[in-house]
Scaffold this motif. Sequence first.
Motif, PDB file in Angstrom:
ATOM      1  N   PRO A  33     -23.107  32.771  41.016  1.00 39.89           N
ATOM      2  CA  PRO A  33     -22.285  32.433  42.181  1.00 39.89           C
ATOM      3  C   PRO A  33     -21.881  33.614  43.057  1.00 39.89           C
ATOM      4  O   PRO A  33     -21.493  33.398  44.198  1.00 39.89           O
ATOM      5  CB  PRO A  33     -21.051  31.776  41.544  1.00 39.89           C
ATOM      6  CG  PRO A  33     -20.992  32.288  40.157  1.00 39.89           C
ATOM      7  CD  PRO A  33     -22.389  32.607  39.739  1.00 39.89           C
ATOM      8  N   ALA A  81     -31.874  32.734  46.655  1.00 43.00           N
ATOM      9  CA  ALA A  81     -31.707  31.298  46.894  1.00 43.00           C
ATOM     10  C   ALA A  81     -31.302  31.041  48.340  1.00 43.00           C
ATOM     11  O   ALA A  81     -31.843  30.159  49.012  1.00 43.00           O
ATOM     12  CB  ALA A  81     -30.666  30.734  45.930  1.00 43.00           C
ATOM     13  N   ARG A  82     -30.349  31.827  48.824  1.00 45.66           N
ATOM     14  CA  ARG A  82     -29.862  31.622  50.189  1.00 45.66           C
ATOM     15  C   ARG A  82     -30.971  31.869  51.205  1.00 45.66           C
ATOM     16  O   ARG A  82     -31.115  31.142  52.184  1.00 45.66           O
ATOM     17  CB  ARG A  82     -28.669  32.543  50.454  1.00 45.66           C
ATOM     18  CG  ARG A  82     -27.873  32.145  51.683  1.00 45.66           C
ATOM     19  CD  ARG A  82     -26.541  32.875  51.742  1.00 45.66           C
ATOM     20  NE  ARG A  82     -26.702  34.299  51.636  1.00 45.66           N
ATOM     21  CZ  ARG A  82     -26.056  35.080  50.769  1.00 45.66           C
ATOM     22  NH1 ARG A  82     -25.210  34.543  49.929  1.00 45.66           N
ATOM     23  NH2 ARG A  82     -26.251  36.370  50.745  1.00 45.66           N
ATOM     24  N   ILE A  85     -30.936  25.809  44.242  1.00 48.53           N
ATOM     25  CA  ILE A  85     -29.569  25.326  44.066  1.00 48.53           C
ATOM     26  C   ILE A  85     -29.070  25.740  42.685  1.00 48.53           C
ATOM     27  O   ILE A  85     -27.956  26.243  42.526  1.00 48.53           O
ATOM     28  CB  ILE A  85     -29.515  23.797  44.237  1.00 48.53           C
ATOM     29  CG1 ILE A  85     -29.819  23.422  45.688  1.00 48.53           C
ATOM     30  CG2 ILE A  85     -28.144  23.259  43.824  1.00 48.53           C
ATOM     31  CD1 ILE A  85     -29.858  21.927  45.936  1.00 48.53           C
ATOM     32  N   ARG A  86     -29.915  25.541  41.703  1.00 47.98           N
ATOM     33  CA  ARG A  86     -29.551  25.958  40.346  1.00 47.98           C
ATOM     34  C   ARG A  86     -29.233  27.453  40.300  1.00 47.98           C
ATOM     35  O   ARG A  86     -28.232  27.870  39.706  1.00 47.98           O
ATOM     36  CB  ARG A  86     -30.708  25.655  39.397  1.00 47.98           C
ATOM     37  CG  ARG A  86     -30.481  26.170  37.982  1.00 47.98           C
ATOM     38  CD  ARG A  86     -31.722  26.051  37.133  1.00 47.98           C
ATOM     39  NE  ARG A  86     -32.121  24.694  36.900  1.00 47.98           N
ATOM     40  CZ  ARG A  86     -31.475  23.847  36.125  1.00 47.98           C
ATOM     41  NH1 ARG A  86     -30.375  24.234  35.527  1.00 47.98           N
ATOM     42  NH2 ARG A  86     -31.906  22.622  35.953  1.00 47.98           N
ATOM     43  N   SER A 126     -28.257  29.428  42.744  1.00 52.61           N
ATOM     44  CA  SER A 126     -27.031  29.787  43.473  1.00 52.61           C
ATOM     45  C   SER A 126     -25.795  29.420  42.672  1.00 52.61           C
ATOM     46  O   SER A 126     -24.741  30.039  42.818  1.00 52.61           O
ATOM     47  CB  SER A 126     -27.009  29.092  44.829  1.00 52.61           C
ATOM     48  OG  SER A 126     -26.741  27.709  44.679  1.00 52.61           O
ATOM     49  N   ILE A 127     -25.916  28.402  41.822  1.00 52.91           N
ATOM     50  CA  ILE A 127     -24.773  27.973  41.026  1.00 52.91           C
ATOM     51  C   ILE A 127     -24.619  28.835  39.785  1.00 52.91           C
ATOM     52  O   ILE A 127     -23.514  29.211  39.391  1.00 52.91           O
ATOM     53  CB  ILE A 127     -24.914  26.483  40.680  1.00 52.91           C
ATOM     54  CG1 ILE A 127     -24.588  25.647  41.918  1.00 52.91           C
ATOM     55  CG2 ILE A 127     -24.024  26.111  39.513  1.00 52.91           C
ATOM     56  CD1 ILE A 127     -24.688  24.171  41.716  1.00 52.91           C
ATOM     57  N   HIS A 149     -28.643  34.994  43.733  1.00 54.23           N
ATOM     58  CA  HIS A 149     -27.988  34.134  44.721  1.00 54.23           C
ATOM     59  C   HIS A 149     -28.571  34.396  46.113  1.00 54.23           C
ATOM     60  O   HIS A 149     -28.838  33.478  46.882  1.00 54.23           O
ATOM     61  CB  HIS A 149     -26.484  34.390  44.721  1.00 54.23           C
ATOM     62  CG  HIS A 149     -25.698  33.384  45.519  1.00 54.23           C
ATOM     63  ND1 HIS A 149     -24.939  32.407  44.927  1.00 54.23           N
ATOM     64  CD2 HIS A 149     -25.568  33.206  46.853  1.00 54.23           C
ATOM     65  CE1 HIS A 149     -24.367  31.664  45.869  1.00 54.23           C
ATOM     66  NE2 HIS A 149     -24.729  32.144  47.052  1.00 54.23           N
TER      67      HIS A 149
END
Lengths: 202, 202
Positions: B111, B121-122, B104-105, B107-108, B118
């Motif tokens: 962005p 993460a996905r 989550i960190r 992906s943020i 990213h």
Amino acid sequence: MSVRKRDHLIAVAQRMFCETGFHAVSVDAIIDEAGVARMTLYKNFGSKEELIVETLRREDTMFRQWLVSAIEAHSSRSEDRILALFKAMHDRFATEGYCGCAFIRASIEYPAPNHVVHRAAREHKNMVRSYLRGLAAEVEGADPVALSEQLYLLFEGAITASQLHGDPWPAEYARQAAEKLLAAASLAPQPAAKRTKVHRAT
Amino acid sequence: MSVRKRDHLIAVAQRMFCETGFHAVSVDAIIDEAGVARMTLYKNFGSKEELIVETLRREDTMFRQWLVSAIEAHSSRSEDRILALFKAMHDRFATEGYCGCAFIRASIEYPAPNHVVHRAAREHKNMVRSYLRGLAAEVEGADPVALSEQLYLLFEGAITASQLHGDPWPAEYARQAAEKLLAAASLAPQPAAKRTKVHRAT
DNA sequence: AAACAGGTATACCGAGTAGTATATTTTTAA
DNA sequence: TTAAAAATATACTACTCGGTATACCTGTTT
């Protein structure tokens, strides 16, 4: 006119922070985009951090307006209002230029619990929680604390997931889940003595 | 011994990134903490970005092990396994040194949807979703897609909320909500023709 | 006209950033 | 023992960061 430049700076910074991140957006980039002098920023806000706090304040104001318009225009039945919230989230996620929740972003980029930015994020989320609690309190037969916190988790999960996957679908599943939670609450109202223990809020 | 220094660097970087953030932790800070020379990092990993990707790979491996140990040691009933997951999340959140979800960190902080970080993460989150789908498929009378996505939102919501509020309580409410979703699924199995429409996954 | 306020332009500061070059030492393996 | 591989220390590049200092400009209000 001082206040106009100031507001413009906040608005520009808000968008840039949300699109790219607080650390990743520099003061130089903000003043370039806003078209103001460097000193204008530092006279209106003492530091980048103060500007960040101001953008969160503005974001909070705008979010409250959205929240009210999403919910209070609909039926006065609390169940319908809650479901309307998740429908409105779907629209929000699908809006061009939407780039996630500034407060989740803030809490992650400033992980220290006592940092002023992290604290601002937590306070905003507590406002959301107490708003949900008010809605849940009007649902027949429901434990308002448990119901509202569970709805809150669907809310946070939908935001995080939609940003991560770049798609509004999480809002629709959150709405479905909320529907089931509401149905379960009104079908099986629990006796007050048997309530699940309540955890402290932070 | 190359591989040992390399692994050590990944482990140190993983912890520091998770505690403080990817942007906020510099290469200098990492080599200081790891006690290796600057060039050792750049020979093993071409850049900071590659090191970040390696830490996510390691995090993914460790998470899979945790997931299996949290679930497969318990009853073979899928309902119990799902609830065991949320109980294990509560323990995890309460663990000293736990500092939220690295993906989550990631992906943020990165962005852009096509950025390599990213994307990693996905992909991790899609693994989690397909694992949940497998569990949901074994629940009698449930629509596995809808149930698993709803559980996934509780999962993400609990992680985000626990980090934001600095407390493990969201895991407990997520477990309660999951309980209700499971009960609703087994009490009211829907005919296949009436299933809610399925959204595309991303 | 004079004083004041807000904004601007420019140059600057010290510190920190990711990454490279190179020569030297240590470790490992043949 | 010797040769190859890996890790080291040091210095360096070119740039960016948040923040400051200062002199100047422009519009308004007495």
